[in-house]
Write an enzyme that holds these catalytic residues in place. Structure first.
Site, mmCIF file in Angstrom:
data_model
loop_
_atom_site.group_PDB
_atom_site.id
_atom_site.type_symbol
_atom_site.label_atom_id
_atom_site.label_comp_id
_atom_site.label_asym_id
_atom_site.label_seq_id
_atom_site.Cartn_x
_atom_site.Cartn_y
_atom_site.Cartn_z
ATOM 1 N N LYS A 177 0.860 -1.185 0.000
ATOM 2 C CA LYS A 177 0.000 0.000 0.000
ATOM 3 C C LYS A 177 0.890 1.226 0.000
ATOM 4 O O LYS A 177 2.023 1.168 0.458
ATOM 5 C CB LYS A 177 -0.873 0.035 1.268
ATOM 6 C CG LYS A 177 -2.140 0.828 1.088
ATOM 7 C CD LYS A 177 -3.175 -0.004 0.366
ATOM 8 C CE LYS A 177 -4.530 0.618 0.315
ATOM 9 N NZ LYS A 177 -5.533 -0.419 -0.024
HETATM 10 N N1 GLU Z 1 -7.179 -0.070 -3.247
HETATM 11 C C1 GLU Z 1 -7.913 -1.247 -3.559
HETATM 12 C C2 GLU Z 1 -7.955 -2.185 -2.377
HETATM 13 O O1 GLU Z 1 -7.835 -1.771 -1.254
HETATM 14 C C3 GLU Z 1 -7.440 -1.906 -4.856
HETATM 15 C C4 GLU Z 1 -6.041 -2.412 -4.838
HETATM 16 C C5 GLU Z 1 -5.547 -2.901 -6.201
HETATM 17 O O2 GLU Z 1 -6.350 -2.991 -7.122
HETATM 18 O O3 GLU Z 1 -4.355 -3.174 -6.299
HETATM 19 O O4 GLU Z 1 -8.201 -3.362 -2.501
#
Ligand code: GLU
Length: 419
Positions: free
Chosen positions: A107
């Protein structure tokens, strides 16, 4: 670890500890799996429109890459901090493993209120942040995507910044991009569509009909707005939605397409300013009598202080970490069926996976194929989790975590410890 200490990180670790205990996880793996593999803190200087330079703090945390490149969104929000990003990265690891995607978790985030920046400032911030995290990212290393406060345009700037450094177009470095540069059909709505897919499975499991079902959605960003729209298309009545300014409530059902058009044309500023239904606060929305409650905003919204007031039958977690462990116990005691975040909101990263596969293969799929494959993966994960919860006599959240953690543990054990 001190520098990670924060309430969201403590929640992620407490969930992990509970699951690790239940599954009798190898003690040699436990400490490592509560910590990120690698964390990067960057300073992001940005020339503002008035000529001054402001410095923002950014992060990219890779929690685990034992099963493949790490995957996870980038969040722009004033409250972003290292502990929160590390927690969200850990949840991405379990989420990808649970869905069977060949990814680890990561993240990123920048501590900024994006709505206060001009488009130019947002672009300069994004490009400098992308340049600062350049050593970590890449289609085979770590693949960012949108999250709270970021969108397809932000992904396009990251893709361009990365591609400029490499000297050629690298669409697979991010997902959630615009279609024109290798984005995927169906990616924008994917998280919401996945929330609806698993909610409908849960309703069927509980012997409930979608016609006559009522839905309340907290959060009207990407996840909340698509969830509300698709729930209505599926035949449910969406009785309340909210954004950070508050919400709208109509027991007869809100007209979501009409509301979305008006919200968009008002610049997605404030739901409360739209004349439709009665006003409700976010706190009141969580306590509405409804069939399905979808928290699709930020983490730790349902806590020991308000969990007893929650009156839904199904809690479908569109957000990451919306429910604390204390709240879990109260909800379960009150008979709420919880579809945990790492399962309920995995549609986003599932279609991100499809986008990445299409990018690296340079071969693009039809929208119906994407919807069908998303449905297949997420409903299979739902039934597998339900089966696990039933046979092992654990909650849906513990079942999802234990399945995800087990796949990661197996990868670590198979690869062995380097050196
Ligand atoms: N931000 C989204 C999540 O928390 C998508 C992450 C992604 O597609 O890599 O799952």
């Amino acid at each position: 670890m001190n520098e990670l200490d924060n309430h969201t990180f403590r929640l992620a670790v407490a969930q992990f500890d509970q699951a690790a205990e239940q599954m009798k996880l190898d003690p040699n793996l436990r400490e490592r799996l509560t910590l990120p593999e690698r964390s990067l803190i960057v300073s992001v200087p940005v020339r503002m429109d008035d000529g001054t330079v402001k410095v923002f703090t950014g992060y990219r945390v890779k929690h685990d890459s034992s099963r493949g490149p790490s995957k996870g969104g980038i969040r722009y929000h004033p409250d972003v901090n290292l502990g929160e990003v590390a927690a969200l990265a850990m949840w991405m690891t379990w989420k990808c493993a649970l869905a069977g995607l060949p990814y680890g978790g990561a993240k990123g985030g920048v501590q900024v209120a994006p709505e206060q920046l001009s488009r130019g400032e947002l672009q300069r911030l994004t490009r400098r942040y992308a340049a600062e995290i350049f050593p970590l990212i890449g289609p085979d290393k770590d693949v960012p995507a949108p999250d709270v406060g970021t969108d397809a345009q932000v992904m396009a700037w990251i893709m361009d910044t990365y591609s400029q450094q490499m000297g050629f177009a690298v669409p697979g470095v991010v997902t959630g991009k615009p279609l024109s540069i290798g984005g995927s059909l169906g990616r924008e709505e994917a998280t919401g569509r996945g929330v609806v897919d698993v909610t409908l499975e849960a309703m069927q499991h509980l012997g409930m009909d979608v016609r006559g079902a009522t839905v309340a959605v907290q959060g009207f960003g990407n996840v909340g707005s698509h969830t509300a729209r698709i729930m209505q298309e599926a035949g449910a009545k969406v009785i309340a939605v909210s954004d950070k300014t508050g919400g709208l409530y109509n027991p007869k059902g809100l007209d979501i397409p009409d509301l979305l058009t008006r919200y968009r044309s008002a610049g997605r500023q404030s739901l409360c300013d739209i004349k439709m239904g009665e006003a409700v606060t976010n706190e009141e929305l969580l306590g509405l009598d409804c069939t399905v409650l979808v928290p699709a905003a930020l983490s730790e919204q349902i806590t020991q202080h308000n969990a007893a007031k929650v009156r839904c039958r199904i809690l479908a977690e569109g957000a990451n970490g919306p429910t604390t462990l204390e709240a879990d116990r109260i909800l379960i005691a009150n008979g709420v069926f919880i579809i945990p975040d790492i399962l309920a909101n995995s549609g986003g990263v599932i279609v991100s996976y499809f986008e990445w596969v299409q990018d690296v293969q340079r071969f693009f799929w039809k929208e119906q194929d994407i919807r069908d494959r998303l449905h297949e993966i997420i409903t299979e994960a739902f039934h597998r989790t339900l089966q696990f919860a039933t046979t092992r006599q654990v909650s849906m959240r513990m079942a999802a975590l234990m399945s995800g953690i087990d796949k990661v543990a197996q990868a670590h054990l198979a690869r062995g410890l380097y050196p």
